[in-house]
Design an enzyme around this catalytic site. Sequence first.
Site, mmCIF file in Angstrom:
data_model
loop_
_atom_site.group_PDB
_atom_site.id
_atom_site.type_symbol
_atom_site.label_atom_id
_atom_site.label_comp_id
_atom_site.label_asym_id
_atom_site.label_seq_id
_atom_site.Cartn_x
_atom_site.Cartn_y
_atom_site.Cartn_z
ATOM 1 N N ARG A 44 4.609 -4.603 -32.779
ATOM 2 C CA ARG A 44 3.166 -4.692 -32.508
ATOM 3 C C ARG A 44 2.431 -5.543 -33.549
ATOM 4 O O ARG A 44 1.407 -6.146 -33.249
ATOM 5 C CB ARG A 44 2.556 -3.290 -32.475
ATOM 6 C CG ARG A 44 3.027 -2.411 -31.316
ATOM 7 C CD ARG A 44 2.357 -2.799 -30.008
ATOM 8 N NE ARG A 44 2.790 -1.969 -28.911
ATOM 9 C CZ ARG A 44 2.209 -0.807 -28.575
ATOM 10 N NH1 ARG A 44 1.189 -0.356 -29.276
ATOM 11 N NH2 ARG A 44 2.661 -0.101 -27.548
ATOM 12 N N ASP A 153 -15.213 5.007 -27.959
ATOM 13 C CA ASP A 153 -13.874 4.559 -28.317
ATOM 14 C C ASP A 153 -13.909 4.102 -29.767
ATOM 15 O O ASP A 153 -14.952 3.651 -30.256
ATOM 16 C CB ASP A 153 -13.405 3.416 -27.411
ATOM 17 C CG ASP A 153 -11.891 3.270 -27.432
ATOM 18 O OD1 ASP A 153 -11.222 3.866 -26.563
ATOM 19 O OD2 ASP A 153 -11.360 2.589 -28.340
#
Length: 279
Positions: A44, A153
């Site tokens: 990632r 978020d």
Amino acid sequence: MPISAAGHRDFPFSDQSFQAIAQLAHSSFGLHLEPAKKQLVYSRLTRRLRALGLSDFEDYCAMLNGPNGVDERKELLSALTTNVTQFFRERHHFEQLSASVLPHLIARAREGGRVRLWSAGCSAGQEAYSLALILLWLCPEAPRLDVRILATDIDPQILARARAAQYPLEEYAAIPLPLAKSHTTVNGDTFSIAANARALVAPKVLNLIEPWPMTGRFDVIMCRNVAIYFSKETQARLWSRFSDVLARGGHLMIGHSERLSGRAAEEFTSTGITAYCKN
């Protein structure tokens, strides 16, 4: 210089660097990265190392803790979390809301009452706007009532998409056709959410493991496929905090692979598949 099978340069990634990243991710965002996820973290983050022109993860850890660390930690979060969602995901929750939860709340709003829903970990906003579309279907005058959906978020980049309320056309098919026709507009290869639905939704950046600024209680909280990133201890604290801000009789809906634990397990009654009502 070693070359990977994909033809890319390999980056030295020691256990010490992994632990440094794991500890930072946990302290800053509550993410739980076990040693078994080292390869996932490597895959990632290599894009970030290439973009920054770094040669190894030791330099990357130094950057995370340096003068530009705050901005890079946001990039770290975006890289480590998977913002996979869609409109009306796990549809059984929305069916339950439509049939047995929202009608009562709408009746209260029509009598002048306050109704609050929270999409926690809303990603790009599909969950929050799914709620808004159902509310408008059941109550077209909802924007004129005291009914609002908080959409939060931790990732400001993905939340910017929620504020824009514009999505690729391939996501259109997930919205029930009557709702799509009434409350969306197709623009070439994208579509946008109508203004009356956007008026119901308030997107805000919020880290779930930090103090919450909200003071009023919620009637519905949807937090689905977020707690899977947390340790069991952090999950138990999160469920308890949701219980504390839910009104009595309020509803909590979580992800299909998540389970209530800790104090909250005694404070909720199951009402369906990963759906609960506060006692």
